[in-house]
Write an enzyme that holds these catalytic residues in place. Structure first.
Site, mmCIF file in Angstrom:
data_model
loop_
_atom_site.group_PDB
_atom_site.id
_atom_site.type_symbol
_atom_site.label_atom_id
_atom_site.label_comp_id
_atom_site.label_asym_id
_atom_site.label_seq_id
_atom_site.Cartn_x
_atom_site.Cartn_y
_atom_site.Cartn_z
ATOM 1 N N ARG A 82 0.864 -1.237 -0.172
ATOM 2 C CA ARG A 82 -0.070 0.013 -0.164
ATOM 3 C C ARG A 82 0.759 1.262 0.132
ATOM 4 N NH1 ARG A 82 -4.511 -0.008 4.587
ATOM 5 N NH2 ARG A 82 -2.897 0.800 5.706
ATOM 6 N N LYS A 184 -2.490 6.514 1.314
ATOM 7 C CA LYS A 184 -2.369 6.981 2.713
ATOM 8 C C LYS A 184 -1.674 8.101 2.924
ATOM 9 C CE LYS A 184 -2.479 4.570 7.229
ATOM 10 N NZ LYS A 184 -3.579 5.180 7.440
ATOM 11 N N GLU A 220 -16.157 5.804 4.317
ATOM 12 C CA GLU A 220 -15.551 5.408 5.421
ATOM 13 C C GLU A 220 -15.313 6.472 6.525
ATOM 14 O OE1 GLU A 220 -11.230 4.528 4.732
ATOM 15 O OE2 GLU A 220 -11.192 5.768 3.306
HETATM 16 N N1 PLP Z 1 -9.390 4.036 6.439
HETATM 17 C C1 PLP Z 1 -8.392 5.123 6.861
HETATM 18 C C2 PLP Z 1 -8.778 6.346 6.282
HETATM 19 C C3 PLP Z 1 -7.511 4.912 7.440
HETATM 20 O O1 PLP Z 1 -6.520 5.899 8.014
HETATM 21 C C4 PLP Z 1 -7.102 3.444 8.079
HETATM 22 C C5 PLP Z 1 -5.831 3.183 8.899
HETATM 23 O O2 PLP Z 1 -4.917 2.762 8.268
HETATM 24 C C6 PLP Z 1 -8.019 2.510 7.773
HETATM 25 C C7 PLP Z 1 -9.200 2.758 6.693
HETATM 26 C C8 PLP Z 1 -7.962 1.008 8.024
HETATM 27 O O3 PLP Z 1 -6.829 0.548 7.297
HETATM 28 P P1 PLP Z 1 -6.199 -0.814 7.739
HETATM 29 O O4 PLP Z 1 -7.087 -1.835 8.317
HETATM 30 O O5 PLP Z 1 -5.081 -1.175 6.823
HETATM 31 O O6 PLP Z 1 -5.334 -0.108 9.146
HETATM 32 C C1 COI Z 2 -4.304 2.983 11.564
HETATM 33 O O1 COI Z 2 -5.286 2.493 11.920
HETATM 34 O O2 COI Z 2 -3.117 2.454 11.466
HETATM 35 C C2 COI Z 2 -4.261 4.190 11.064
HETATM 36 O O3 COI Z 2 -3.447 4.746 10.462
HETATM 37 C C3 COI Z 2 -5.560 5.116 11.318
HETATM 38 C C4 COI Z 2 -5.084 6.575 12.074
HETATM 39 C C5 COI Z 2 -6.135 7.198 11.681
HETATM 40 C C6 COI Z 2 -4.610 6.429 13.468
#
Ligand code: PLP
Ligand code: COI
Length: 341
Positions: A82, A184, A220
């Protein structure tokens, strides 16, 4: 290894400086060898691209102590992939996947004393990131970059642990059509700060963002994807080009289908149909699965039948299975767990 004297059970989601971090610098078209350093501060030009034009992207993953005393991380290869996509979209050089995973392993191993013990409710949060470091004044990408991974022990992202949340439908958008919602980049979070401060001031825990084009579909929150459960126990999760492809959500889709035998639909979800769902949860590395009890759409309350006291039953099964896999209580699918020690 003697652990630090930390009140693990009362940690919130906050930064604590730990002993070592990994740093590698990119200059003249190549990443240097990099290595662990002790200095937690960064020094750069006042005109650094990251400071002027927000050229930065990041990742988030966790290290866990398993029931049998190993230290592991969860699917770091997907974070590396990612970050590769984020870097490309933001005109930054890719930090190679194998080196990304190795940096994560080095940081966890060097900070073993900060890895929360099994059963403490805390985990070690890792934050890999990259930013444009040299001075630019015209709008263009930097050509020198720093990649860094630091870690910090954390407790639950939302105060109150697994108590269901109340969220509001936001009047702001977090992403643009054809924008950067799927990567991200720090920019996505900068523009969410006003929205989250406003939501908190109005008494809500988080925002539900809608699709930026039609404002009719669920996207989201600021830091997690949505999972819904229908009244006949089907797991439904939004499909959109402008949400972050959550590794937790992708893992839960697999867990729902392969471990729990549930039907899963990844599709567009209209705000209009949310009132018909039985359960709702926010999923992400930081959020794990945080249950939602109430969604407020401009004064109109949608109260999930799962209620405001505990997680709904399907959400609970998903939570228990996922955390069971992460903590080594349940056998993981091939390649999901990277053992560090
Ligand atoms: N959506 C957003 C905007 C996020 O910042 C995060 C955090 O990483 C997620 C979703 C969840 O992603 P993940 O499950 O890869 O941590
Ligand atoms: C995560 O879940 O790792 C994120 O980056 C979310 C963040 C808003 C703390």
């Amino acid at each position: 290894m003697e652990k630090k004297n930390i009140d693990w059970g009362n940690l919130g989601f906050a930064y604590m400086e730990t002993d070592k971090r990994f740093v590698s610098n990119y200059k003249d078209g190549a990443w240097d060898e990099g290595g662990l350093i002790s200095d937690a501060n960064v020094t750069m030009s006042e005109c650094a691209c990251v400071l002027q034009y927000a050229q930065t992207c990041f990742e988030g993953l966790k290290a866990y102590t398993t029931e049998d005393g190993h230290i592991v991380t969860f699917r770091p290869d997907l974070n590396a992939e990612r970050m590769e996509n984020s870097a490309k979209r933001l005109e930054m050089p890719v930090f190679p996947k194998e080196r990304f995973i190795d940096a994560v392993v080095q940081v966890v191993a060097a900070n073993e004393a900060y890895v929360p013990p099994f059963g403490s409710g805390a985990t070690l949060y890792l934050r890999p990131y990259m930013y444009g470091k040299n001075a630019v004044i015209g709008v263009k990408p930097a050509d020198e970059f720093e990649f860094r991974v630091f870690c910090t022990p954390v407790g639950p992202y939302f105060k109150g642990g697994v108590k269901p949340l109340t969220i509001c439908v936001s009047d702001f958008d977090r992403a643009a059509p054809c924008g950067t919602g799927h990567v991200k980049g720090g920019l996505n979070y900068a523009m969410s700060l006003h929205a989250i401060v406003s939501a908190h001031a109005a008494g809500f825990d988080e925002n539900m963002y809608l699709d930026p084009k039609t404002r009719t579909k669920v996207e989201e929150t600021g830091g997690a994807n949505f999972l819904f459960v229908t009244r006949d126990n089907k797991v439904v999760t939004p499909k959109s080009d402008s949400i972050l492809p959550s590794i937790t959500r992708r893992s839960l889709v697999h867990v729902a289908k392969e471990y729990l035998g549930l039907e899963v639909e990844e599709r567009e979800i209209y705000l209009e149909e949310v009132k018909d769902f039985a359960e709702c949860g926010l999923c992400g590395t930081a959020a794990v699965i945080s249950p939602v009890g109430k969604i407020v759409d401009h004064g109109k309350e949608i109260c999930l039948p799962s209620g405001m006291t505990e997680m709904g039953p399907i959400t609970k099964k998903l939570y228990d299975t996922l955390t069971g896999i992460q903590m080594g209580r349940i056998k993981a699918p091939e390649g999901w767990i990277k053992v560090i020690k």
